[in-house]
Structure formats: structure tokens, C-alpha cells
Enzyme design. Structure first.
Site: not given
Length: 872
Positions: A223-224
Site C-alpha cells: 500500500d502507498w
């Protein structure tokens, strides 16, 4: 491409070249390697649309129904078509990797991102998610199953540690991801949160069972911002750190490999997986490393699926940067509005756009759930209607999608009011009244109330300024909500200018949102000058919902005022800025009384109620399930004035409906996507059947908390979430999982099942049913299992299979429902394996988790006997 060829390509790279590939080049773009013919791949958010690299209102996207609406169809074929539409959009926008589907479960209705997840049930989630994946990847675009795993709420989502026992983890939360791997998904996203003590980017669960037992051969992308270490995450089965650049996985990772802290073989495996992904999406061509970038593989008659960009939109830019200082492009001070490098894509031919809209319209009806229809009020008979009241804050401006990173700018939006007016044009008068107003986030300026002071065009002027205050870039924009207000490497501030034309006399709130130093001038007078300190590291808040500062002014309708807003960029605060203006509405008795009086004079009233972005969005959970404002009061007052009242609930997840037994008809539209009004009109007027069945239980309370204690969220309920939990409660929920009425009625007449099923073997159930209604219809036949006498921890009953049935009025149909072997199995924490408890299972068939008129006993054992027919 064969595995040997991937190995040879990896061998051609130095350690530095290999490590370089393991982080992004920008927020959305992966790195290339011309020496081996690897082109840069592009990722984009999903699942309801493909935004592309930039976040620009001039580059619109087809907007699909929310995940809850997709799951409500219980229609894998339809969801696969929607996945194909996403693939076509991705190809049109140069996207190789779509960050969808979200396979987390509805553990609690309080989950703020509920709308982006499919269901409370692992089987339904897994099957719908697999269909979406098949549709996307058939178009040569990678799907990404996210967020692995137990990312089922938003409170403290970056840091919470989910404590989940092994059986619950396997049978509930991992099951949809296992189904995704079985469907051949090409990417899996590791979650922000931890599970049982390990943050997911460092978790052993990435290796086992994901890559080992399940055989996942794709890429694990973070995930970012989810990779927050060097050695622990690199030693884990995490493959790609996004966004980039990420120094933890660059020079530091090279040093860790040379120091023997991370095996180079682990790096090789990560690169090999990236090359396999590139090969699958058409971004790898070792034979011509210096050749031009090839288009994405696959083709479709709906390949380009959006409207043409507005005049002045230019060619696609290279990336969406987290701040102007990281951008690779800049514009000269002489740039005129509209000359900026905004992300754009090829327009769709009219016939292709029509086909895409038809599919989206069909999907709205297919996911709409008819909860209640007393007296057969629906479908409405247009011939008997002369005057219809359409009431409610969401009727004229429906909420078509949830808030957060999944959001897109739609090609167009059809409101319920517009849809009904179009459908009844020339047949009936359709009159609107809002009834109540909702407190919501400030409304960004747009082309309807603002002009660019430089050109006079509807919209706004956006300027990027350097340290001296000189303009280094300018562009014309169509909205005051600017997640990415242009790009220029030397910019240190953004300025938004607009001439606001108020639509009404009276007090107005003028708002400006952003981090760092924010200033707002109105007609040359400085009204706001404040430094807004960053108090969160959640990307959804930093980049999408910065805090607002507002000033209240008395304005005159039609008399323009000049607004100049400036925001000085600060490190780590993104570039998002929002300039907004709202009349101060007094939600007093007059508005509600006007709506009630309108309803009293009409043949039928349609009341559309729903949630706001403050209630359902990424980054936070809900505090309660109540509808905001005075919407409940509105429904009751309208229903008292007009006996024929239909209530449409426009929300992504459950809300409390204290009036649901006081009105004759209740529909759930979810967040229905851009064709909301057309699809709803089709349902209300009988052009289409409301095909939806509840993918999650609608209750008046939440049984489980989403708030961690000291950073720990304990899943103490085990296997019993959703309908499974309510089956153990003394009270019943408002509407059970699987419920939905449609416009046909059905009689369940027979059930044919094997007497025995061998351990580890599936079985086929045959259900005979008859359409007892006056219309052709579609039913969702649901099969559940229970084990009355068991020594194993189990739910009271659990969904084991489902299949559609279609019949004409009076017609009889026999439906085959497949029940997988896993439905009879449980996960043994002692053996760390799937096991079958031999003995009697009760198999039940019907139309919801509690409406199950047919049942039979099936023995799990070695000998398989003849079928048995059970009559109701």
C-alpha cells in the site's frame, strides 16, 4: 515468456539495477530498464473507475457502481463485464496495474470504507472479486487484490495490530484472497496494518500461505507508503515498494544485500516477479530494448470509454508527483491557461460510449435491492401517474461514489431527479423539493458559479509560483477541488483565482483548504492568513481532505466577487488545495413543510436519503449508523402526507431506518455510479427488475468495535460476523444477508442432494422452484450449511453456494448450485491444515440467510450414496 527467460534477464542486471526496479519512479509509475526491454508500468486506483496517473477533472472516467452494489447483484457474469470495462478504461489511459478489487470484509457496519469492499461473507466476496479479476485481466491489465490482510476498518489503519486467531484468519479474512489467487490474480497489495504482531509489509503471511501454499506467482505491491523498513520488509516476501522514490529500498537495500543482511536471491525473486508482471501486461520486450513503448495488450470495442477532454487539455504528462519539487516537468512563465500538461486520454467513439453507459445503467438496476414493497406499490404504472414528488437532498445531486483514493471524476452523472424526468417526459409532471439540507464539506467552485478572471471562461485560473512570487505555470481548471494543481519543479506555492457569482443573496461561507500557510483574499482584502500544521500521516487526509479555513460574508446574487487563494507548499504535505463557496442555509421548518405540501398534492412521492462524505470515506470509521441531519423526520412527514411513498437509500453501507416499516416501499441504491438516475428510473417504472440481494446484513446497531485499544484491535468474535453473529443474538436485524424481493415471487418446490459427500470433494445441489408472480424474473438461489452437532468451532450456518434462476410467470426451473469441498471443511489450528469433520451436515436452500424453506441432511464420509429428493 518462460521462467528460464526471466532468469536470463535477471542475470543480465547488476545488483544496483535490480534494486532500482523494486521501488516506484513516481507516485504511480514503476521504473523501466531499457537494457532488457522493460518499459515503465503505470498503476492507478480503482475499483469504480480508472483515474490514470493524474487527478484532473478534465480527464474524466467512466464511473461504475460501488463494490457493495456490485456484490449486491450476486451476478458473476455481470461483474466480469464490469471488470472488462475497467480494463478498457485502463488501456485507454495507459494504465497497466489497477489497484482493485478490495477483498476485505464487512466485519462491522461502522467501517468507513465499507462501500469499497464487497460483503460480510467470504464466499460471496471471493466469487465476486474473482469475477472482477477475470474481467480486468482478460483485457491484458493486471488486477490487484487488496488489502492483504485484515484491513477491515480505518481507525488507526496505518498502525493497528489486528489480533486474529488462526482459524478465523483462514476461514474468513484470507479466504477471498485465496479465491483471487485461484482466479489467477497478477498482483496482491499488502496492507498498512499489522496482523498478530507483524506489520503486513514484513509479515510471514506474504510467504505462507500466499506465495507458498497458494502458489501466487505475481507481485506483492505495498500500500502507498506501507514499506517502512529496509531489512525486515526486504527479507519478507514483499516485492515492490510504492510510491517512489523510497530511500529505504534504494541505496540502503543495496548496502543491506552487500552486508549479507538480505540474500541477493530474495532480490532476484522480486525482480523475476516484476518481469513476469511486465510480460503479462505487454511492457516487456527483450528483443527491442530501444523500441517505442508498445500499447497495452488486449483489445475491446469499448477500449476508450470516456468523454473527450475539455478544450485546452493537453497531452499526457509523465507522473503525478507528491509535491511540485519532485516533478520531472515544468512550464514556462509564459504558459497560458489551458496549456498545462494534464493527464488526458483518447476520447470514446459515440457508439462505444453508448454501449458502456448501457452496461452501467443495467448494473444500477441489477444491484438495487428492494427491501420492502407492501401492496405491490412498485413498479409504478406510468399510465396512472400525473404528478410525482421527488424529494430529498440526494435526489437532485446523488452521491454516486464513496470518498477517498478510489474516487474519480465521472464522465457524466444522472441524478434520480433527472432520470425520472427523462423517463416520464410527456407522461407525468415531476416536481422537486429538497426538504432538508445536509451539513457537508464545502462545495468546490465549478463552472456553474465561477469564471477565470484571465480568460472569462467558466472555471478557475490556477497559477504555480516560485520563491519570488513569479508565475512559473498557469492553467485553466474546471473545479476548485485540486488534488494536483499542475506541476512545476520550481514552484513553492499555488494560487487559485476565480470570479464567484453568488446564486442567492445572504451569508456565504468562502472556504480554502490546504496544509502549510494558507491565505484568502476577497476583492483584494486579506480575509484568511494562517499556518495549518500537519497533524496526520494518513495519505487519504494529507492528499485528499486537508482542513478548511473559512470566512463568512454577506453577498448579493449575481454580483461577482474576486477570490484569490494561495497556499505555500511545505515538505510532506502534498499539493491538494480546495477553494469552495456555500450559501449559509437555514434548515428550518419551511423547507421541510414545502416538501410535505408538495407530497400531499402528488400521486406518488420518491424520497432519496443518504450519507455524506463526512460519514463514509477512506481514512476514518463511522461513529454511528444514523442518517445525517433531519432525513428521518423528512421521510416520516412525507409518508404521512402521501400514502404512496417510495424511499431510496443512497449509501454505501447500512444505515438505521427507524421508519422502514412505516413506508410501503424501500429501495437500496448504494453508490450506484454515473448512471444512477437512469437505472433507478428503470427500476421504479418496471423497465428493469431490482435484481439486488443484500451482500451484508442491515442492522440498527454494530456488534463489534473498529477502535483499537492501545494499538490492538482484537477480533474476539472469531468466525461470527454479519449474519453469523446475528444468528446468535436474541434480537433480529432489520434485514438479513441475502434478502431482496424483486418483482417476481417464487415458490421453492424441491431439493435434490447426495446422501454423502466424500471428504475433499465438492457436490452439486439441484433446487426446483417456480415463478408464482406475474412477471418474468430472476431469483438468487442460496445454499447454506450447518453442523448441528459438532466438536469444532463453527458458525450457526454459513453460505455454501449460490446460483441464479430465471423463469417466466408460472414457469418452473431447476437450478444447479455448486458447493465446493471447502464448505464442509474447517481450518485446524492444531494441524495447520484443512480438515473435514465426518458426520451429518444440514443443507438448507432458499432466498436469504433465514428464508430457507428446503433442507436435507448430507453426510460427510467416504461412501457416496444416491441422491435424495426433499419436498418442502
Amino acid at each position: 515468456m518462460s521462467a528460464d527467460k526471466f532468469d536470463r534477464l535477471v542475470d543480465e542486471l547488476s545488483l544496483e539495477q535490480k534494486v532500482r526496479l523494486l521501488t516506484g519512479a513516481t507516485v504511480w509509475r514503476l521504473r523501466d530498464e531499457p537494457a532488457i526491454g522493460l518499459r515503465a508500468m503505470v498503476a492507478s486506483d480503482g475499483p469504480v473507475g480508472v483515474r490514470g496517473e493524474g487527478w484532473d477533472e478534465r480527464n474524466t472516467s467512466l464511473t461504475l457502481p460501488s463494490a457493495t452494489a456490485m456484490a449486491a447483484t450476486w451476478d458473476e457474469d455481470l461483474v466480469e463485464l464490469l471488470g472488462g470495462l475497467i480494463a478498457a478504461e485502463a488501456r485507454r489511459k495507459g494504465v497497466h496495474l489497477v489497484l482493485a478489487p478490495t477483498l476485505n470484509l464487512h466485519r462491522s457496519p461502522l467501517g468507513g470504507r465499507h462501500f469499497e469492499c464487497y460483503s460480510e461473507d467470504p464466499l460471496l466476496t471471493g466469487r465476486v472479486g474473482a469475477a472482477y479479476i477475470r474481467g480486468v485481466q482478460a483485457g491484458g491489465v493486471a488486477a490487484t487484490a487488496k488489502h492483504y490482510v485484515a484491513n477491515d476498518s480505518e481507525t488507526e489503519r496505518l498502525t493497528l495490530d489486528a489480533r486474529v486467531d488462526e482459524q478465523t484468519l483462514r476461514e474468513l479474512y484470507m479466504a477471498p484472497f485465496e479465491a483471487a489467487v485461484e482466479a489467477g490474480v497478477w498482483a496482491v497489495m499488502s496492507a498498512y496494518n499489522g496482523v498478530n504482531g507483524a506489520t503486513m509489509s514484513e509479515s510471514p503471511l506474504l510467504a505462507e500461505p500466499l506465495k507458498g501454499e497458494w502458489g501466487f506467482d505475481g507481485v506483492v505491491v505495498s500500500d502507498w507508503g506501507g514499506v517502512r523498513s529496509t531489512v525486515p520488509s526486504a527479507r519478507a516476501a514483499q516485492d515492490l515498494a510504492m510510491p517512489g522514490p523510497n530511500p529505504l529500498w534504494e541505496e540502503n537495500l543495496v548496502a543491506a544485500v552487500r552486508a549479507g543482511e538480505v540474500p541477493e536471491a530474495a532480490i532476484d525473486d522480486k525482480v523475476r516477479r516484476l518481469l513476469r508482471l511486465a510480460d503479462r501486461v505487454g511492457a516487456l520486450d527483450p528483443g527491442s530494448p530501444d523500441g517505442p513503448a508498445a500499447p497495452l495488450s488486449g483489445g475491446s470495442s469499448a477500449e476508450a470509454v470516456t468523454a473527450a477532454p475539455s478544450p485546452g487539455t493537453s497531452a499526457s504528462s509523465s507522473s503525478a508527483a507528491p509535491s511540485p519539487g519532485t516533478s520531472a516537468s515544468s512550464s514556462s512563465a509564459a504558459s497560458s491557461p489551458g496549456s498545462s500538461a494534464s493527464s488526458s486520454s483518447a476520447p470514446l467513439a459515440p457508439e462505444e460510449l453508448d454501449a458502456a453507459r448501457a452496461l452501467l445503467r443495467r448494473s444500477v438496476a441489477a444491484g438495487t435491492v428492494l427491501l420492502r414493497n407492501e401492496g405491490g406499490l412498485l413498479p409504478m404504472d406510468p399510465a396512472r401517474l400525473r404528478r410525482i414528488a421527488v424529494i430529498g437532498p440526494n435526489a437532485a445531486a446523488a452521491r454516486i461514489q464513496g470518498g477517498g483514493s478510489a474516487g474519480v471524476y465521472p464522465v457524466s452523472t444522472v441524478s434520480p431527479l433527472d432520470g425520472l424526468r427523462e423517463a416520464l417526459a410527456g407522461a407525468a409532471e415531476v416536481i422537486y423539493s429538497p426538504g432538508v439540507h445536509l451539513d457537508s464539506r464545502p462545495t468546490p467552485l465549478d463552472t456553474g458559479n465561477a469564471r477565470n478572471p484571465r480568460t472569462g471562461e467558466p472555471g478557475l485560473l490556477v497559477r504555480l509560483l516560485d520563491a519570488s512570487g513569479a508565475e512559473v505555470h498557469a492553467e485553466h481548471r474546471l473545479t476548485g477541488r485540486l488534488p494536483e494543481p499542475g506541476r512545476a519543479a520550481s514552484a513553492v506555492a499555488v494560487e487559485i483565482r476565480a470570479l464567484l457569482r453568488p446564486g442567492a443573496d445572504g451569508p456565504w461561507d468562502i472556504s480554502f483548504a490546504g496544509w502549510g500557510r494558507v491565505q484568502l483574499e476577497v476583492n483584494g482584502l486579506l480575509r484568511i492568513d494562517e499556518k495549518v500544521l500537519l497533524d496526520t500521516d494518513d495519505p487519504a487526509t494529507v492528499h485528499l481532505t486537508p482542513p478548511c479555513r473559512r470566512v463568512r460574508l454577506s453577498l448579493t446574487a449575481g454580483r461577482e466577487v474576486e477570490l484569490v487563494a494561495r497556499r505555500h507548499f511545505a515538505p510532506g504535505t502534498g499539493v491538494a488545495s480546495i477553494l469552495a463557496a456555500d450559501p449559509v442555509r437555514q434548515d428550518g421548518p419551511d423547507a421541510l413543510a414545502a416538501a410535505v405540501e408538495l407530497a400531499r398534492t402528488c400521486d406518488l412521492a420518491v424520497v432519496v436519503v443518504g450519507t455524506t462524505e463526512e460519514i463514509e470515506s477512506e481514512g476514518f470509521d463511522r461513529e454511528h449508523l444514523d442518517l445525517p441531519g433531519r432525513q428521518n423526520e423528512l421521510v416520516r412527514a412525507v409518508a404521512a402526507a402521501c400514502p404512496d411513498t417510495v424511499v431510496v437509500v443512497n449509501s454505501g453501507g447500512p444505515v438505521v431506518m427507524p421508519w422502514h416499516e412505516e413506508v410501503p416501499a424501500v429501495l437500496l441504491s448504494w453508490f450506484p455510479g454515473q448512471e444512477a438516475g437512469h437505472g433507478l428510473a428503470d427500476v421504479l417504472l418496471g423497465a428493469a427488475e431490482p435484481g439486488g440481494r443484500l451482500p451484508t446484513t442491515w442492522s440498527e446497531s454494530a456488534l463489534f468495535s473498529t477502535v483499537p485499544e492501545d494499538g490492538v484491535l482484537t477480533y474476539g468474535e472469531g468466525l461470527d460476523i454479519g449474519y453469523r453473529a446475528w444468528l446468535r443474538e436474541p434480537a433480529a436485524p432489520a434485514y438479513w444477508f441475502g434478502h431482496g424481493l424483486g418483482y417476481a415471487s417464487w415458490s421453492y418446490e424441491g431439493l435434490s442432494v447426495p446422501r454423502r459427500v466424500a471428504p475433499g470433494a465438492p457436490l452439486t445441489v439441484r433446487v426446483r422452484l417456480r415463478n408464482t408472480g406475474r412477471r418474468a424474473g430472476r431469483e438468487v438461489v442460496q445454499v447454506y450449511l450447518s453442523r448441528p452437532e459438532t466438536e469444532v468451532t463453527r458458525p450457526v450456518r454459513w453460505l455454501a453456494g449460490f446460483a441464479p434462476a430465471v423463469a417466466e410467470p408460472g414457469g418452473t426451473v431447476e437450478v444447479e448450485v455448486g458447493v465446493p469441498a471447502r464448505a464442509f471443511q474447517h481450518w485446524s489450528a492444531e494441524r495447520h491444515a484443512w480438515c473435514t469433520e465426518e458426520g451429518a451436515f444440514t443443507l438448507l436452500a432458499g432466498r436469504s440467510s433465514v428464508d430457507l424453506p428446503l433442507s436435507a441432511t448430507v453426510f460427510a464420509g467416504a461412501d457416496v450414496g444416491a441422491d435424495v429428493l426433499v419436498e418442502p
